[in-house]
Design a protein around this motif. Sequence first.
Motif, PDB file in Angstrom:
ATOM      1  N   GLY A 164       5.072 -14.183 -34.701  1.00 60.32           N
ATOM      2  CA  GLY A 164       4.123 -15.245 -34.389  1.00 60.32           C
ATOM      3  C   GLY A 164       2.745 -14.776 -33.993  1.00 60.32           C
ATOM      4  O   GLY A 164       1.857 -15.602 -33.749  1.00 60.32           O
ATOM      5  N   LYS A 165       2.519 -13.476 -33.954  1.00 60.71           N
ATOM      6  CA  LYS A 165       1.211 -12.966 -33.549  1.00 60.71           C
ATOM      7  C   LYS A 165       0.221 -13.066 -34.717  1.00 60.71           C
ATOM      8  O   LYS A 165       0.560 -12.689 -35.837  1.00 60.71           O
ATOM      9  N   PRO A 166      -0.995 -13.563 -34.463  1.00 58.76           N
ATOM     10  CA  PRO A 166      -1.993 -13.581 -35.543  1.00 58.76           C
ATOM     11  C   PRO A 166      -2.423 -12.168 -35.898  1.00 58.76           C
ATOM     12  O   PRO A 166      -2.466 -11.278 -35.047  1.00 58.76           O
ATOM     13  N   VAL A 167      -2.737 -11.970 -37.177  1.00 59.92           N
ATOM     14  CA  VAL A 167      -3.167 -10.662 -37.680  1.00 59.92           C
ATOM     15  C   VAL A 167      -4.575 -10.792 -38.241  1.00 59.92           C
ATOM     16  O   VAL A 167      -4.842 -11.665 -39.068  1.00 59.92           O
ATOM     17  N   VAL A 168      -5.468  -9.932 -37.792  1.00 64.04           N
ATOM     18  CA  VAL A 168      -6.855  -9.934 -38.248  1.00 64.04           C
ATOM     19  C   VAL A 168      -7.173  -8.582 -38.879  1.00 64.04           C
ATOM     20  O   VAL A 168      -6.792  -7.530 -38.349  1.00 64.04           O
ATOM     21  N   LEU A 169      -7.846  -8.619 -40.010  1.00 64.21           N
ATOM     22  CA  LEU A 169      -8.269  -7.395 -40.700  1.00 64.21           C
ATOM     23  C   LEU A 169      -9.788  -7.349 -40.728  1.00 64.21           C
ATOM     24  O   LEU A 169     -10.435  -8.290 -41.195  1.00 64.21           O
ATOM     25  N   PHE A 170     -10.359  -6.267 -40.213  1.00 62.15           N
ATOM     26  CA  PHE A 170     -11.800  -6.069 -40.223  1.00 62.15           C
ATOM     27  C   PHE A 170     -12.163  -5.094 -41.344  1.00 62.15           C
ATOM     28  O   PHE A 170     -11.647  -3.971 -41.387  1.00 62.15           O
ATOM     29  N   LEU A 171     -13.057  -5.526 -42.229  1.00 62.62           N
ATOM     30  CA  LEU A 171     -13.450  -4.705 -43.372  1.00 62.62           C
ATOM     31  C   LEU A 171     -14.956  -4.471 -43.383  1.00 62.62           C
ATOM     32  O   LEU A 171     -15.738  -5.401 -43.168  1.00 62.62           O
ATOM     33  N   CYS A 172     -15.356  -3.235 -43.640  1.00 57.83           N
ATOM     34  CA  CYS A 172     -16.759  -2.925 -43.916  1.00 57.83           C
ATOM     35  C   CYS A 172     -16.776  -1.885 -45.026  1.00 57.83           C
ATOM     36  O   CYS A 172     -15.757  -1.636 -45.666  1.00 57.83           O
ATOM     37  N   THR A 173     -17.901  -1.270 -45.256  1.00 63.26           N
ATOM     38  CA  THR A 173     -17.991  -0.335 -46.380  1.00 63.26           C
ATOM     39  C   THR A 173     -17.280   0.978 -46.095  1.00 63.26           C
ATOM     40  O   THR A 173     -16.386   1.395 -46.832  1.00 63.26           O
ATOM     41  N   HIS A 174     -17.655   1.642 -45.005  1.00 59.91           N
ATOM     42  CA  HIS A 174     -17.139   2.992 -44.743  1.00 59.91           C
ATOM     43  C   HIS A 174     -16.029   3.035 -43.700  1.00 59.91           C
ATOM     44  O   HIS A 174     -15.464   4.111 -43.462  1.00 59.91           O
ATOM     45  N   ASN A 175     -15.726   1.912 -43.056  1.00 62.21           N
ATOM     46  CA  ASN A 175     -14.706   1.871 -42.006  1.00 62.21           C
ATOM     47  C   ASN A 175     -14.962   2.967 -40.968  1.00 62.21           C
ATOM     48  O   ASN A 175     -14.039   3.607 -40.463  1.00 62.21           O
ATOM     49  N   ALA A 176     -16.230   3.148 -40.664  1.00 63.71           N
ATOM     50  CA  ALA A 176     -16.602   4.195 -39.715  1.00 63.71           C
ATOM     51  C   ALA A 176     -17.410   3.647 -38.548  1.00 63.71           C
ATOM     52  O   ALA A 176     -17.558   4.338 -37.529  1.00 63.71           O
ATOM     53  N   GLY A 177     -17.925   2.413 -38.673  1.00 61.56           N
ATOM     54  CA  GLY A 177     -18.780   1.872 -37.626  1.00 61.56           C
ATOM     55  C   GLY A 177     -18.400   0.460 -37.227  1.00 61.56           C
ATOM     56  O   GLY A 177     -17.620   0.232 -36.304  1.00 61.56           O
ATOM     57  N   CYS A 189     -15.099  -6.350 -51.406  1.00 63.59           N
ATOM     58  CA  CYS A 189     -14.074  -6.863 -50.498  1.00 63.59           C
ATOM     59  C   CYS A 189     -13.007  -7.617 -51.296  1.00 63.59           C
ATOM     60  O   CYS A 189     -13.334  -8.380 -52.204  1.00 63.59           O
ATOM     61  N   PRO A 190     -11.750  -7.424 -50.972  1.00 60.44           N
ATOM     62  CA  PRO A 190     -10.649  -8.061 -51.718  1.00 60.44           C
ATOM     63  C   PRO A 190     -10.539  -9.549 -51.403  1.00 60.44           C
ATOM     64  O   PRO A 190     -10.776  -9.978 -50.280  1.00 60.44           O
ATOM     65  N   ILE A 191     -10.184 -10.330 -52.399  1.00 59.57           N
ATOM     66  CA  ILE A 191     -10.005 -11.766 -52.223  1.00 59.57           C
ATOM     67  C   ILE A 191      -8.591 -12.148 -52.654  1.00 59.57           C
ATOM     68  O   ILE A 191      -8.190 -11.891 -53.795  1.00 59.57           O
ATOM     69  N   PHE A 192      -7.849 -12.760 -51.740  1.00 56.60           N
ATOM     70  CA  PHE A 192      -6.511 -13.246 -52.044  1.00 56.60           C
ATOM     71  C   PHE A 192      -6.452 -14.730 -51.704  1.00 56.60           C
ATOM     72  O   PHE A 192      -6.862 -15.131 -50.610  1.00 56.60           O
ATOM     73  N   PRO A 193      -5.967 -15.560 -52.604  1.00 52.50           N
ATOM     74  CA  PRO A 193      -5.863 -16.996 -52.327  1.00 52.50           C
ATOM     75  C   PRO A 193      -5.018 -17.268 -51.089  1.00 52.50           C
ATOM     76  O   PRO A 193      -4.025 -16.582 -50.842  1.00 52.50           O
ATOM     77  N   GLY A 194      -5.440 -18.242 -50.315  1.00 54.77           N
ATOM     78  CA  GLY A 194      -4.676 -18.634 -49.142  1.00 54.77           C
ATOM     79  C   GLY A 194      -5.012 -17.868 -47.884  1.00 54.77           C
ATOM     80  O   GLY A 194      -4.510 -18.195 -46.805  1.00 54.77           O
ATOM     81  N   THR A 195      -5.839 -16.843 -47.999  1.00 61.91           N
ATOM     82  CA  THR A 195      -6.244 -16.055 -46.832  1.00 61.91           C
ATOM     83  C   THR A 195      -7.585 -16.558 -46.318  1.00 61.91           C
ATOM     84  O   THR A 195      -8.481 -16.853 -47.109  1.00 61.91           O
ATOM     85  N   ASP A 231      -3.957 -12.891 -41.389  1.00 60.68           N
ATOM     86  CA  ASP A 231      -4.257 -14.322 -41.280  1.00 60.68           C
ATOM     87  C   ASP A 231      -5.748 -14.571 -41.430  1.00 60.68           C
ATOM     88  O   ASP A 231      -6.167 -15.608 -41.953  1.00 60.68           O
ATOM     89  N   VAL A 232      -6.544 -13.627 -40.961  1.00 62.52           N
ATOM     90  CA  VAL A 232      -7.999 -13.718 -41.063  1.00 62.52           C
ATOM     91  C   VAL A 232      -8.532 -12.370 -41.532  1.00 62.52           C
ATOM     92  O   VAL A 232      -8.147 -11.322 -40.989  1.00 62.52           O
ATOM     93  N   VAL A 233      -9.416 -12.382 -42.526  1.00 62.41           N
ATOM     94  CA  VAL A 233     -10.095 -11.175 -42.982  1.00 62.41           C
ATOM     95  C   VAL A 233     -11.574 -11.327 -42.655  1.00 62.41           C
ATOM     96  O   VAL A 233     -12.234 -12.247 -43.135  1.00 62.41           O
ATOM     97  N   VAL A 234     -12.071 -10.426 -41.821  1.00 63.19           N
ATOM     98  CA  VAL A 234     -13.479 -10.430 -41.434  1.00 63.19           C
ATOM     99  C   VAL A 234     -14.189  -9.354 -42.239  1.00 63.19           C
ATOM    100  O   VAL A 234     -13.847  -8.169 -42.139  1.00 63.19           O
ATOM    101  N   THR A 235     -15.163  -9.753 -43.056  1.00 67.56           N
ATOM    102  CA  THR A 235     -15.908  -8.794 -43.869  1.00 67.56           C
ATOM    103  C   THR A 235     -17.283  -8.545 -43.257  1.00 67.56           C
ATOM    104  O   THR A 235     -17.893  -9.441 -42.689  1.00 67.56           O
ATOM    105  N   MET A 236     -17.732  -7.309 -43.387  1.00 68.65           N
ATOM    106  CA  MET A 236     -19.019  -6.902 -42.827  1.00 68.65           C
ATOM    107  C   MET A 236     -19.722  -5.952 -43.791  1.00 68.65           C
ATOM    108  O   MET A 236     -19.601  -4.739 -43.687  1.00 68.65           O
ATOM    109  N   GLY A 237     -20.388  -6.511 -44.777  1.00 70.24           N
ATOM    110  CA  GLY A 237     -21.225  -5.679 -45.629  1.00 70.24           C
ATOM    111  C   GLY A 237     -20.566  -5.066 -46.837  1.00 70.24           C
ATOM    112  O   GLY A 237     -21.222  -4.322 -47.570  1.00 70.24           O
ATOM    113  N   CYS A 238     -19.278  -5.364 -47.105  1.00 72.53           N
ATOM    114  CA  CYS A 238     -18.665  -4.733 -48.277  1.00 72.53           C
ATOM    115  C   CYS A 238     -18.883  -5.545 -49.548  1.00 72.53           C
ATOM    116  O   CYS A 238     -18.514  -5.109 -50.638  1.00 72.53           O
ATOM    117  N   GLY A 239     -19.457  -6.736 -49.431  1.00 74.40           N
ATOM    118  CA  GLY A 239     -19.874  -7.500 -50.594  1.00 74.40           C
ATOM    119  C   GLY A 239     -18.766  -7.773 -51.589  1.00 74.40           C
ATOM    120  O   GLY A 239     -17.647  -8.118 -51.229  1.00 74.40           O
TER     121      GLY A 239
END
Length: 226
Positions: free
Chosen positions: A92-105, A178-184, A167-175
């Motif tokens: 039941g825990k929400p899952v969040v994915l943070f995405l950027c270009t280099h995954n370094a900052g 960034c992967p797109i999946f229906p329903g997300t 459950d949530v994908v947060v994108t930051m600059g990967c344009g």
Amino acid sequence: MTDLTANLTDPSWAHSELSIDQQLALTTAATRLAADFDGIFGAETIERFLHSSYTQFATVGSIPHFLPLLAERFARQRLQALARVEGHHRDGKPVVLFLCTHNAGRSQMALGFFTHLARDAAIAWSGGSEPGLDINPSAAAAMAERGIDITGEYPKPWTDEVVRAADVVVTMGCGDACPIFPGTRYTDWDLDDPAGLDLPAVRPIRDDLERRVRALLDELGVPARS
């Protein structure tokens, strides 16, 4: 349990040039993963995820001594994600994915804040479309000022199962990368890239990220640490 050693040391394997120490380290990693996911995934799946994770870090030139450890950590995250996708893990825990270009900052700072503030009430992962080699030192220093250590993290790519488990994908600059999946659910955070910036210039980015992470936790109904 399947004999994992035979597969890991098979000369037909793509990384047959591995040293004996590396082969043994991967064998030990595979055994640990098999124990952790016993009854969920078989040895073949675990080996495949471990090998592909190893290949990812070997390709970008990570320090050889740490490759088996990085591969095990990444494979474990991917298998945890796959277990959620396939319905083996329902906490039941929400899952969040943070995405950027280099995954370094940016994505690593967001992950640091989310993990610190949510504690065990939610799960967060991070990834990059073009993973770098190391965590941005200015980003790490800025987070250390908040009492959050992100130096133990490492740049890594996003994978299908990790994105699908979120459950949530947060994108930051990967344009468009960034992967797109229906329903997300997707949300884009427009933030400056801290790459090449000094600590004073990174602090405003860090503070903006903290505000955004707190707001996201509130939306998810996850109580944030004060």
